[in-house]
Design a protein around this motif. Structure first.
Motif, PDB file in Angstrom:
ATOM      1  N   ALA A 185       3.051  -3.731   0.237  1.00 47.92           N
ATOM      2  CA  ALA A 185       3.169  -3.325   1.633  1.00 47.92           C
ATOM      3  C   ALA A 185       1.768  -3.315   2.221  1.00 47.92           C
ATOM      4  O   ALA A 185       0.875  -2.642   1.704  1.00 47.92           O
ATOM      5  CB  ALA A 185       3.794  -1.940   1.748  1.00 47.92           C
ATOM      6  N   GLU A 186       1.578  -4.084   3.261  1.00 48.73           N
ATOM      7  CA  GLU A 186       0.282  -4.141   3.928  1.00 48.73           C
ATOM      8  C   GLU A 186       0.260  -3.142   5.070  1.00 48.73           C
ATOM      9  O   GLU A 186       1.293  -2.824   5.650  1.00 48.73           O
ATOM     10  CB  GLU A 186       0.022  -5.548   4.448  1.00 48.73           C
ATOM     11  CG  GLU A 186      -0.039  -6.579   3.341  1.00 48.73           C
ATOM     12  CD  GLU A 186      -0.251  -7.973   3.878  1.00 48.73           C
ATOM     13  OE1 GLU A 186      -0.772  -8.120   4.995  1.00 48.73           O
ATOM     14  OE2 GLU A 186       0.119  -8.917   3.175  1.00 48.73           O
TER      15      GLU A 186
ATOM     16  N   SER B 161       0.139  -1.786   8.568  1.00 44.04           N
ATOM     17  CA  SER B 161       0.480  -2.367   9.865  1.00 44.04           C
ATOM     18  C   SER B 161      -0.117  -1.558  11.008  1.00 44.04           C
ATOM     19  O   SER B 161      -0.133  -2.002  12.137  1.00 44.04           O
ATOM     20  CB  SER B 161       1.998  -2.439  10.020  1.00 44.04           C
ATOM     21  OG  SER B 161       2.556  -1.153   9.912  1.00 44.04           O
TER      22      SER B 161
ATOM     23  N   SER C 133       6.477  -5.297  -5.409  1.00 45.03           N
ATOM     24  CA  SER C 133       6.425  -5.479  -3.963  1.00 45.03           C
ATOM     25  C   SER C 133       5.090  -4.973  -3.449  1.00 45.03           C
ATOM     26  O   SER C 133       4.471  -4.095  -4.056  1.00 45.03           O
ATOM     27  CB  SER C 133       7.573  -4.739  -3.268  1.00 45.03           C
ATOM     28  OG  SER C 133       7.396  -3.340  -3.372  1.00 45.03           O
TER      29      SER C 133
END
Length: 118
Positions: A74-75, A77, A72
């Motif tokens: 996760a960028e 934000s 996975s």
């Protein structure tokens, strides 16, 4: 597995991290932390770890991409948030968790992992 705060390593620097590459094994992408490094080659994932900064013992683990169950991304934000990738390997219930500085481009790694998982 551990959580590692990493920075990207250039493809020219990557082979100098470990002597456990086989002749002709190219490193696609690599990341380094003060006590560890992770190299992604065409055939496998290499995890090179020290217990501490002063420890001379270095453990190198090799995982084939076949042992990858999922991953996975996760960028970031929010400003200052780290980008992250988690990779579940073998039967280990905890993922290899790499966190990188905001703005680090993890797309090449995402494309490599997606191609290997397909």
């Amino acid at each position: 597995m551990r959580i590692l705060d990493v920075e990207a390593v250039s493809s020219e620097e990557a082979p100098g991290i470990t002597e456990h590459l086989v002749p002709g094994e190219a490193v696609h992408t690599a990341f380094r932390s003060p006590t560890a490094a992770v190299l992604f080659t065409a055939a496998r994932i290499l995890l090179v770890e020290r217990n501490s900064l002063l420890d001379e013992k270095v453990e190198t683990s090799s995982f084939s991409y076949r042992s990858m169950r999922q991953f996975s991304f996760a960028e970031a934000s929010a400003d200052g948030a780290r980008v992250a990738v988690k990779i579940w390997l073998s039967a280990d219930p905890q993922p290899l968790h790499l966190r990188a500085a905001p703005g680090t481009d993890l797309r090449p790694l995402q494309q490599l992992l997606a191609g290997k998982l397909a």
